[in-house]
Design a protein around this motif. Sequence first.
Motif, PDB file in Angstrom:
ATOM      1  N   UNK C  70      49.500  45.610  28.380  1.00  0.00           N
ATOM      2  CA  UNK C  70      48.106  45.240  28.561  1.00  0.00           C
ATOM      3  C   UNK C  70      47.900  44.810  30.007  1.00  0.00           C
ATOM      4  N   UNK C  71      46.915  45.351  30.685  1.00  0.00           N
ATOM      5  CA  UNK C  71      46.593  44.947  32.049  1.00  0.00           C
ATOM      6  C   UNK C  71      45.444  43.941  31.968  1.00  0.00           C
ATOM      7  N   UNK C  72      45.633  42.726  32.481  1.00  0.00           N
ATOM      8  CA  UNK C  72      44.583  41.715  32.372  1.00  0.00           C
ATOM      9  C   UNK C  72      43.505  41.947  33.430  1.00  0.00           C
ATOM     10  N   UNK C  73      42.341  41.373  33.161  1.00  0.00           N
ATOM     11  CA  UNK C  73      41.206  41.503  34.078  1.00  0.00           C
ATOM     12  C   UNK C  73      41.583  40.952  35.459  1.00  0.00           C
ATOM     13  N   UNK C  74      42.325  39.826  35.489  1.00  0.00           N
ATOM     14  CA  UNK C  74      42.683  39.212  36.770  1.00  0.00           C
ATOM     15  C   UNK C  74      43.547  40.160  37.607  1.00  0.00           C
ATOM     16  N   UNK C  75      44.469  40.875  36.942  1.00  0.00           N
ATOM     17  CA  UNK C  75      45.311  41.832  37.667  1.00  0.00           C
ATOM     18  C   UNK C  75      44.466  42.918  38.329  1.00  0.00           C
ATOM     19  N   UNK C  76      43.475  43.418  37.593  1.00  0.00           N
ATOM     20  CA  UNK C  76      42.609  44.466  38.152  1.00  0.00           C
ATOM     21  C   UNK C  76      41.826  43.910  39.336  1.00  0.00           C
ATOM     22  N   UNK C  77      41.337  42.663  39.194  1.00  0.00           N
ATOM     23  CA  UNK C  77      40.607  42.030  40.308  1.00  0.00           C
ATOM     24  C   UNK C  77      41.525  41.958  41.532  1.00  0.00           C
ATOM     25  N   UNK C  78      42.771  41.543  41.327  1.00  0.00           N
ATOM     26  CA  UNK C  78      43.711  41.438  42.447  1.00  0.00           C
ATOM     27  C   UNK C  78      43.916  42.786  43.131  1.00  0.00           C
ATOM     28  N   UNK C  79      44.069  43.842  42.328  1.00  0.00           N
ATOM     29  CA  UNK C  79      44.230  45.181  42.888  1.00  0.00           C
ATOM     30  C   UNK C  79      43.026  45.549  43.740  1.00  0.00           C
ATOM     31  N   UNK C  80      41.818  45.297  43.226  1.00  0.00           N
ATOM     32  CA  UNK C  80      40.610  45.666  43.970  1.00  0.00           C
ATOM     33  C   UNK C  80      40.504  44.878  45.271  1.00  0.00           C
ATOM     34  N   UNK C  81      40.917  43.591  45.238  1.00  0.00           N
ATOM     35  CA  UNK C  81      40.873  42.778  46.461  1.00  0.00           C
ATOM     36  C   UNK C  81      41.858  43.341  47.481  1.00  0.00           C
ATOM     37  N   UNK C  82      43.075  43.719  46.994  1.00  0.00           N
ATOM     38  CA  UNK C  82      44.047  44.290  47.922  1.00  0.00           C
ATOM     39  C   UNK C  82      43.511  45.591  48.541  1.00  0.00           C
ATOM     40  N   UNK C  83      42.868  46.419  47.726  1.00  0.00           N
ATOM     41  CA  UNK C  83      42.291  47.672  48.237  1.00  0.00           C
ATOM     42  C   UNK C  83      41.212  47.361  49.283  1.00  0.00           C
ATOM     43  N   UNK C  84      40.411  46.327  49.022  1.00  0.00           N
ATOM     44  CA  UNK C  84      39.376  45.945  49.993  1.00  0.00           C
ATOM     45  C   UNK C  84      40.009  45.518  51.304  1.00  0.00           C
ATOM     46  N   UNK C  85      41.127  44.770  51.214  1.00  0.00           N
ATOM     47  CA  UNK C  85      41.834  44.333  52.433  1.00  0.00           C
ATOM     48  C   UNK C  85      42.357  45.547  53.213  1.00  0.00           C
ATOM     49  N   UNK C 234      34.396  40.509  47.726  1.00  0.00           N
ATOM     50  CA  UNK C 234      34.851  41.299  46.580  1.00  0.00           C
ATOM     51  C   UNK C 234      35.496  40.385  45.543  1.00  0.00           C
ATOM     52  N   UNK C 235      36.404  39.475  46.032  1.00  0.00           N
ATOM     53  CA  UNK C 235      37.058  38.561  45.102  1.00  0.00           C
ATOM     54  C   UNK C 235      36.041  37.674  44.404  1.00  0.00           C
ATOM     55  N   UNK C 236      35.091  37.157  45.188  1.00  0.00           N
ATOM     56  CA  UNK C 236      34.074  36.254  44.643  1.00  0.00           C
ATOM     57  C   UNK C 236      33.274  36.905  43.531  1.00  0.00           C
ATOM     58  N   UNK C 237      32.842  38.135  43.786  1.00  0.00           N
ATOM     59  CA  UNK C 237      31.998  38.805  42.809  1.00  0.00           C
ATOM     60  C   UNK C 237      32.805  39.215  41.578  1.00  0.00           C
ATOM     61  N   UNK C 238      33.967  39.831  41.813  1.00  0.00           N
ATOM     62  CA  UNK C 238      34.747  40.349  40.681  1.00  0.00           C
ATOM     63  C   UNK C 238      35.315  39.234  39.811  1.00  0.00           C
ATOM     64  N   UNK C 239      35.573  38.065  40.413  1.00  0.00           N
ATOM     65  CA  UNK C 239      36.163  36.985  39.604  1.00  0.00           C
ATOM     66  C   UNK C 239      35.205  36.530  38.510  1.00  0.00           C
ATOM     67  N   UNK C 240      33.922  36.904  38.614  1.00  0.00           N
ATOM     68  CA  UNK C 240      32.987  36.559  37.541  1.00  0.00           C
ATOM     69  C   UNK C 240      33.331  37.271  36.244  1.00  0.00           C
ATOM     70  N   UNK C 241      34.111  38.353  36.326  1.00  0.00           N
ATOM     71  CA  UNK C 241      34.530  39.061  35.115  1.00  0.00           C
ATOM     72  C   UNK C 241      35.630  38.299  34.376  1.00  0.00           C
ATOM     73  N   UNK C 242      36.329  37.397  35.074  1.00  0.00           N
ATOM     74  CA  UNK C 242      37.505  36.729  34.528  1.00  0.00           C
ATOM     75  C   UNK C 242      37.089  35.374  33.944  1.00  0.00           C
ATOM     76  N   UNK C 243      37.662  34.971  32.770  1.00  0.00           N
ATOM     77  CA  UNK C 243      37.365  33.645  32.240  1.00  0.00           C
ATOM     78  C   UNK C 243      37.681  32.581  33.297  1.00  0.00           C
TER      79      UNK C 243
END
Lengths: 251, 251, 251, 251, 251
Positions: C70-85, C234-243
């Motif tokens: 299972x890939x958690x929402x936080x992991x996906x957020x981290x990937x997207x932040x790394x891609x943004x960097x 990106x991190x700020x916005x996407x973290x809204x998806x995570x509890x």
Amino acid sequence: MDFATLLGLTTGLGLVVGAIIMGGSFLQFLDGPSAMIVLGGTTAALCVSHPIEEVLQAFNAFFKIFSSRKVTAQEVVNVMVRIAEISRREGLLALENIRTDNVVLKKACKLIADSAGPQLIHDTLRIEIHSLKRRHQIGETVFKSLGTFSPAFGLIGTLIGLVQMLGRLNDPKSLGPAMAVALLTTFYGALLSNLFFLPVAAKLRARTYQEVLNLEIIFEGARCILQNNNPLLVRDKLSSFVPPKERTVGR
Amino acid sequence: MDFATLLGLTTGLGLVVGAIIMGGSFLQFLDGPSAMIVLGGTTAALCVSHPIEEVLQAFNAFFKIFSSRKVTAQEVVNVMVRIAEISRREGLLALENIRTDNVVLKKACKLIADSAGPQLIHDTLRIEIHSLKRRHQIGETVFKSLGTFSPAFGLIGTLIGLVQMLGRLNDPKSLGPAMAVALLTTFYGALLSNLFFLPVAAKLRARTYQEVLNLEIIFEGARCILQNNNPLLVRDKLSSFVPPKERTVGR
Amino acid sequence: MDFATLLGLTTGLGLVVGAIIMGGSFLQFLDGPSAMIVLGGTTAALCVSHPIEEVLQAFNAFFKIFSSRKVTAQEVVNVMVRIAEISRREGLLALENIRTDNVVLKKACKLIADSAGPQLIHDTLRIEIHSLKRRHQIGETVFKSLGTFSPAFGLIGTLIGLVQMLGRLNDPKSLGPAMAVALLTTFYGALLSNLFFLPVAAKLRARTYQEVLNLEIIFEGARCILQNNNPLLVRDKLSSFVPPKERTVGR
Amino acid sequence: MDFATLLGLTTGLGLVVGAIIMGGSFLQFLDGPSAMIVLGGTTAALCVSHPIEEVLQAFNAFFKIFSSRKVTAQEVVNVMVRIAEISRREGLLALENIRTDNVVLKKACKLIADSAGPQLIHDTLRIEIHSLKRRHQIGETVFKSLGTFSPAFGLIGTLIGLVQMLGRLNDPKSLGPAMAVALLTTFYGALLSNLFFLPVAAKLRARTYQEVLNLEIIFEGARCILQNNNPLLVRDKLSSFVPPKERTVGR
Amino acid sequence: MDFATLLGLTTGLGLVVGAIIMGGSFLQFLDGPSAMIVLGGTTAALCVSHPIEEVLQAFNAFFKIFSSRKVTAQEVVNVMVRIAEISRREGLLALENIRTDNVVLKKACKLIADSAGPQLIHDTLRIEIHSLKRRHQIGETVFKSLGTFSPAFGLIGTLIGLVQMLGRLNDPKSLGPAMAVALLTTFYGALLSNLFFLPVAAKLRARTYQEVLNLEIIFEGARCILQNNNPLLVRDKLSSFVPPKERTVGR
């Protein structure tokens, strides 16, 4: 005063009682513990499933079925046309003095008189309509819950009776009457649900629909008055909400 | 502290136990294997149907019903009006220092203080509201699953009992008690579902609705503060979320 | 590896078997023709109601429950932040070299690197998300069908048994055992449906929701990277998806 | 004139009566009190659950099934093409003289002839379509209610009969006939619901769909005439509403 | 040719017949009046609930399951890419000569060749897709109705049998066989519904989904060709509709 509801409830109960008396004794159908399980259990389940304010609100809505006068769509259209005439004759500011019991209509008039922007008026009235709809739906939801829980507790009561009856099967003579009593809770639950709870829920939904429709007319009317201040156009547009046969000819 | 839930649960159980004792022995209604089938089977089905985190989250939500204080819509409106007053007096930057437990309100204040674009604020808060709604719905879903599985395993238990009873029909005397025991699982399943699982699911839904409504007020309030920094207007618009009777007069 | 599912299935089955053995012989609950009617009938109905590819897809999805991580929402957020960097440091073109198993993420990176228009990126990702959602829902639908057909064929089997039993009522001694066998199909159908088919359908729905949520994060992240190339935002916005509790503090 | 409905009702009733007579006496299936409970209870529940106007409207809609001629989609398309031709030849003003029974078509023509703005025409026709849809749905809702209440009161009647029968179990000979009578209400309720109420509700839904589709064609046609006054284009666009096989070749 | 459907129907029926023969005589399960009530009653209810054209359309759709070839999403994508290549090489006008059985694809090509406005193309194709979807759903609705009515008339038949049996309880020997016959209608209704009607309805839904998906690909493809006439881009975008594994590598 909504006589149909009262008539339906009394006739329905009368018919069932009549059919019971035609077939034997009525006393046989009265049993304290059975009523206790069905009514008590249903009430308990209701207390768990709905906040206490919602339960009170639902019973309040139930009594309003009998007392409150129904306002037809055509009446609301007439009111909006009259308001359009006043606003045309005396200017939008005159709407501030309009007296009405309807909270949403009052707010609409005040917003127009305050010359608020169309977007603000649109948003505010949308929120008002959505809030009222939700508040009215609570009554329906509570009575639907009651209509689901009462047959369930009827079944639970019958299971209790059956288990007790089967536990002392040594006396075959007591079998019949014991099972008759066991079935009473199912009877209570089904009757309460189908003659009272579910029909009342349906009536509350019909009422909600009517009130939301009236608010939609007020909403469209307010938009119309803001856009082009022409009472004839307002009547033309709003009369589309009314069934063709009931439409009053303008002027 | 939500006493109605506790009261409902205890009264409901009390009534059922009372009705049982009035009709005979209570011990007759206690059976280990029956409880094992219903509780065990329901738990097993729950483990298959929901990820373990969701189950824990649901029970967490259940205990919150008793502990957490309900925040009314009017209180949220008052908070937003106060924030509008602060932002007018001290500028939007002052919102950064606002202290609140509400994650969404905090994020809204931070975004406004950071002078983020309206679209970004809109999107971010929408995602926050949607995430919270989904997280809250999990509790409801889990308890609904329990309310569906428990009567099903009640039926499965009764089928097991019936098959066993019918297999040794040579002793007619044991027929009654055996069937009484067989029916106990159906009784357990129906009682658990209708007095506990389904009502708790309904209460969690009512809670979710209240919290989402509060977030909608925060959302509309933040938009209002961004658009025109007028506390009176904010109160006027947001009070549409509150039932007319409960609306506090501004100023 | 999802142990909860396996544990639930084995414990549930264990409890039912245990309860059966506590009450008598286990052999009494095994019957070839009964299993043939329930399993065969359910399979036949499934073949008629779903194209063969969908059935295979559903069983494929079932086995994935156990194997896939299972890939958690936080992991996906981290990937997207790394891609943004990466895209900020090395330019949007650098996204072409990003390696990932996720088809949608790969497509998003390729589209951004190809400097496709925002509308094309939006449309393509929307179609990808919608296609994946639909493909995942097939598994749920198939298991729900199984959960509906198996108790139905259980009932059909019991009806067959009852008709045969009632046809030769001259031997009262065989009545009990014959009816016990007749009830077995209902037991099989109810057990299969409530311990296996319906819970698996629910678990597949939970899985689908998680994967669609992850795609939504990728979608919002890609939009964010295109609009303003700022990893912090990106991190700020996407973290809204995570509890709130699981949100990792950025930097 | 819709013969299929009448034919279905009479054949269905005929088959059931035939099957009864083949198996014994028909008189055995007639029982006054049973009919009183089912019909009376269902009527009473209906009076509580629906405002009296809606009930009358529903029965009105039921009789219209037999009398009213069905207008096919192709006919409506042809009418709209003819109107487009008239408006092209004689100008939009000529539409004022168009005669039609269809309230919405009349309003559309009048609005176009009055050269109302496209937005006003769009809004007014949308409201008309929505109002008509809602009015037609009432019939369906009422018959669905009847289809739900009649088996419920059938069950209630059977419970009454069972309780009375079990109360006087001392005469075993009367057991059979008493139970036969008790089952009659369930039979009445199921037959009424499945042969009459639910099928009529379904037919009313099919009718509503057809009428709403026709209004959608009028709506699209009016938009098309306003935008570009070309009868060929109107036919081309509107024929998409018609099944390929039934499309009439233009000109 | 869809063998799975045929195989499912025959194996299902074979298994049930096999199980019956293993347990006794097959003749016992054949009864004329029982079949008459279930089949006749279901047909009668269908005639009342659906216009005759819809019933014919549904049976037409049923036979198409066996005859019509399934067109996969990848095939449609390939066709759209080829059309994009033609339109690029020979100009949009060349699309007029494209030959296809698909009504919607033909219309799309003709509209593009006629250089109709994008809005008109969008609207027309949307209407076509919506019309086709609705027409296909009729088949599903009719078979779902059959799947609901057949067990209902099974119950009605059993009630008739029970009432007749209980009316002449003086001969205890005939009790068993009479009840066996009474149960046959319930058996017929349940078997028809779960092995034939409901599965066919589900298969028709799966088919409708596939055809609507194909139309959506055509719709997106036509939009893509209009916007930027690049076959590579068309393939890239449309391949998002296809499961990753089945995507054909372009060029």
